[in-house]
Scaffold this motif. Sequence first.
Motif, mmCIF file in Angstrom:
data_model
loop_
_atom_site.group_PDB
_atom_site.id
_atom_site.type_symbol
_atom_site.label_atom_id
_atom_site.label_comp_id
_atom_site.label_asym_id
_atom_site.label_seq_id
_atom_site.Cartn_x
_atom_site.Cartn_y
_atom_site.Cartn_z
ATOM 1 N N ASN A 116 -25.048 19.259 47.733
ATOM 2 C CA ASN A 116 -24.839 18.435 47.365
ATOM 3 C C ASN A 116 -23.034 18.590 47.031
ATOM 4 O OD1 ASN A 116 -26.372 16.227 46.604
ATOM 5 N ND2 ASN A 116 -26.768 16.673 44.484
ATOM 6 N N GLY A 117 -22.455 17.779 48.210
ATOM 7 C CA GLY A 117 -21.179 18.036 48.043
ATOM 8 C C GLY A 117 -20.856 18.617 49.633
ATOM 9 N N ALA A 118 -21.301 18.622 50.260
ATOM 10 C CA ALA A 118 -21.750 19.207 51.858
ATOM 11 C C ALA A 118 -20.682 19.146 52.716
ATOM 12 C CB ALA A 118 -22.992 19.603 52.178
ATOM 13 N N GLY A 119 -20.645 17.031 52.112
ATOM 14 C CA GLY A 119 -19.135 16.353 53.487
ATOM 15 C C GLY A 119 -20.057 15.195 54.266
ATOM 16 N N LYS A 120 -21.842 15.273 53.695
ATOM 17 C CA LYS A 120 -22.369 14.204 54.434
ATOM 18 C C LYS A 120 -21.964 12.275 54.016
ATOM 19 C CE LYS A 120 -26.401 15.553 52.629
ATOM 20 N NZ LYS A 120 -25.535 16.332 51.122
ATOM 21 N N SER A 121 -21.475 12.792 52.971
ATOM 22 C CA SER A 121 -21.195 11.296 52.228
ATOM 23 C C SER A 121 -20.063 10.815 53.558
ATOM 24 C CB SER A 121 -21.616 11.110 51.181
ATOM 25 O OG SER A 121 -22.956 10.740 50.879
ATOM 26 N N THR A 122 -18.905 11.735 52.867
ATOM 27 C CA THR A 122 -17.684 11.586 53.700
ATOM 28 C C THR A 122 -17.676 11.680 54.698
ATOM 29 O OG1 THR A 122 -17.257 13.333 51.254
ATOM 30 C CG2 THR A 122 -15.438 12.828 53.407
ATOM 31 N N THR A 123 -18.534 12.507 55.775
ATOM 32 C CA THR A 123 -18.350 12.493 57.346
ATOM 33 C C THR A 123 -18.394 10.633 57.402
ATOM 34 O OG1 THR A 123 -18.784 14.217 57.449
ATOM 35 C CG2 THR A 123 -19.218 12.630 59.014
ATOM 36 N N LEU A 124 -19.310 10.046 56.847
ATOM 37 C CA LEU A 124 -20.176 8.631 56.550
ATOM 38 C C LEU A 124 -18.599 7.462 56.883
ATOM 39 C CD1 LEU A 124 -23.482 7.943 56.259
ATOM 40 C CD2 LEU A 124 -22.776 9.282 58.244
ATOM 41 N N ASP B 177 -14.439 19.584 57.885
ATOM 42 C CA ASP B 177 -13.927 21.145 57.651
ATOM 43 C C ASP B 177 -14.335 21.055 59.319
ATOM 44 O OD1 ASP B 177 -12.003 22.780 58.720
ATOM 45 O OD2 ASP B 177 -13.508 24.302 57.407
ATOM 46 N N ARG B 178 -13.336 20.084 60.362
ATOM 47 C CA ARG B 178 -13.209 20.627 61.711
ATOM 48 C C ARG B 178 -14.772 19.788 62.080
ATOM 49 N NH1 ARG B 178 -10.652 25.961 62.042
ATOM 50 N NH2 ARG B 178 -11.243 26.238 59.930
ATOM 51 N N ILE B 179 -15.136 18.830 62.085
ATOM 52 C CA ILE B 179 -16.304 18.994 62.542
ATOM 53 C C ILE B 179 -16.397 18.221 64.365
ATOM 54 C CG2 ILE B 179 -17.440 18.870 60.207
ATOM 55 C CD1 ILE B 179 -18.340 15.950 60.515
ATOM 56 N N LEU C 13 -17.479 12.382 67.557
ATOM 57 C CA LEU C 13 -16.257 12.713 66.334
ATOM 58 C C LEU C 13 -16.091 14.095 67.026
ATOM 59 C CD1 LEU C 13 -18.349 11.019 64.178
ATOM 60 C CD2 LEU C 13 -16.999 12.908 62.361
ATOM 61 N N GLU C 14 -14.907 14.336 67.250
ATOM 62 C CA GLU C 14 -13.971 15.551 67.084
ATOM 63 C C GLU C 14 -13.524 16.101 66.302
ATOM 64 O OE1 GLU C 14 -13.650 18.615 70.456
ATOM 65 O OE2 GLU C 14 -14.764 15.990 70.598
ATOM 66 N N GLN C 15 -13.647 17.684 65.722
ATOM 67 C CA GLN C 15 -13.229 18.007 65.036
ATOM 68 C C GLN C 15 -12.183 17.341 63.948
ATOM 69 O OE1 GLN C 15 -11.510 21.903 65.929
ATOM 70 N NE2 GLN C 15 -13.651 21.864 66.419
ATOM 71 N N VAL C 16 -12.702 16.722 62.825
ATOM 72 C CA VAL C 16 -12.536 15.680 61.643
ATOM 73 C C VAL C 16 -12.417 16.776 60.695
ATOM 74 C CG1 VAL C 16 -12.848 13.810 60.721
ATOM 75 C CG2 VAL C 16 -13.504 13.460 63.652
ATOM 76 N N SER C 17 -11.571 16.505 59.945
ATOM 77 C CA SER C 17 -11.316 17.197 59.183
ATOM 78 C C SER C 17 -10.981 15.589 58.157
ATOM 79 C CB SER C 17 -10.219 17.905 58.861
ATOM 80 O OG SER C 17 -10.931 19.009 59.749
ATOM 81 N N VAL C 18 -11.191 16.076 56.483
ATOM 82 C CA VAL C 18 -10.740 14.838 55.943
ATOM 83 C C VAL C 18 -10.676 15.726 54.229
ATOM 84 C CG1 VAL C 18 -12.077 12.729 53.946
ATOM 85 C CG2 VAL C 18 -12.821 13.249 56.279
#
Length: 234
Positions: A36-44, A18-20, A4-9
């Motif tokens: 909780n809410g850190a963006g982990k599930s959103t990343t998957l 935010d740009r991970i 993943l390169e600079q990925v934002s959702v």
Amino acid sequence: MLRLEQVSVRYGATLGVDRITLEVQEGELVVLIGANGAGKSTTLRAISGLEPLAGGSIHFDGHRISGAMPAQIIDRGIAHCPEGRRVFPQLTVRENLEMGGYRRTDRQRMRQDMERMFDKFPRLRERAGQAAGTLSGGEQQMLAIARALMSRPRLVMFDEPSLGLAPNFVEMIFALVQEVRREGTTVLMVEQNAYAALQMCNRAYLLTNGRIVSQGTGAEMLANEGVRAAYLGG
């Protein structure tokens, strides 16, 4: 294998991720930890094509998969075992497993793989004709894992596999995750039990407010004072 390169959702005006930038090498078990809410599930979900990207790119085996449909990503060799198990409650255990392989055309090998899942999860064999919604939480988690493996993935993503389970099932599920990796499937896992996850993983990323704020091997993260204070009880 996965990068993943600079990925934002984005969710409306809010950046859920935010740009991970992160990567998973073939054969690794990599974990994402954080509150909780850190963006982990959103990343998957972004990797699976379930969330559109607001920026950045995702590559698997050197091919760009960001923007692809979820079915295409499954065909590439990525499976997703979602948070909350999400079994089909009205379908039987056997039918849930068939749904895991719905993209496959090799029906004979799929039947062989179902037998392999029943060998790996004897409780599921005992309940093959039972509605999935009548299983216990631990049994549903076994079914969710087996269903994900039915697509013969090269990379499987587990989202909070121990959440809400009794301690005996938690130990069993973690053993199964490690067995999946030993058998040659690469694993990317989100897990709220940070201590157990860091003990078993090759590498880990810590997310806070949608950003990666720390990364390292499991041992390095266990020794990190900031990680210990925030997530491991000091």
